[in-house]
Design a protein around this motif. Structure first.
Motif, short mmCIF file in Angstrom:
data_model
loop_
_atom_site.label_atom_id
_atom_site.label_comp_id
_atom_site.label_asym_id
_atom_site.label_seq_id
_atom_site.Cartn_x
_atom_site.Cartn_y
_atom_site.Cartn_z
N TYR A 35 -13.98 11.90 45.80
CA TYR A 35 -12.84 12.68 45.31
C TYR A 35 -13.04 14.15 45.63
O TYR A 35 -14.03 14.75 45.24
CB TYR A 35 -12.67 12.49 43.80
N GLN A 36 -12.06 14.71 46.32
CA GLN A 36 -12.14 16.12 46.69
C GLN A 36 -11.03 16.95 46.06
O GLN A 36 -11.13 18.16 46.01
CB GLN A 36 -12.11 16.26 48.21
N SER A 37 -9.99 16.33 45.56
CA SER A 37 -8.95 17.09 44.87
C SER A 37 -9.37 17.23 43.40
O SER A 37 -9.93 16.31 42.81
CB SER A 37 -7.59 16.41 44.98
N ARG A 38 -9.11 18.38 42.83
CA ARG A 38 -9.54 18.69 41.46
C ARG A 38 -8.98 17.68 40.46
O ARG A 38 -9.71 17.16 39.61
CB ARG A 38 -9.11 20.09 41.09
N ARG A 68 -9.94 28.13 47.77
CA ARG A 68 -9.30 27.31 46.75
C ARG A 68 -9.67 27.84 45.39
O ARG A 68 -10.78 28.28 45.17
CB ARG A 68 -9.84 25.88 46.87
#
Length: 70
Positions: A35-38, A68
């Motif tokens: 997972y790379q999206s917050r 970001r």
């Protein structure tokens, strides 16, 4: 700027039976791993930690010119 996988090592720490508190120090955001999206990262982390309720403390050190922001 650098590559980091925050999710996988954090999940390993949460799975350790005697750990009740985890401290995370980061200078960036996840650029590697599952997972790379917050939002997805936090959703899956909360779901994984639902039973153990391990306390996770996070300190993020960054600059205003980071690509970001959270």
């Amino acid at each position: 700027m650098y590559r980091s996988n925050i999710y996988d090592p954090l999940i390993m720490a949460l799975d350790a039976p005697l750990i009740d508190t985890v401290f995370v120090l980061s200078e960036g955001y996840p650029t590697e791993g599952l997972y790379q999206s917050r939002s997805r990262f936090l959703d899956h982390l909360a779901q994984h930690n639902q039973l153990a309720k391990t306390r996770v403390n996070v300190l993020y050190i960054g600059s205003s010119d980071s690509p970001r922001s959270y």
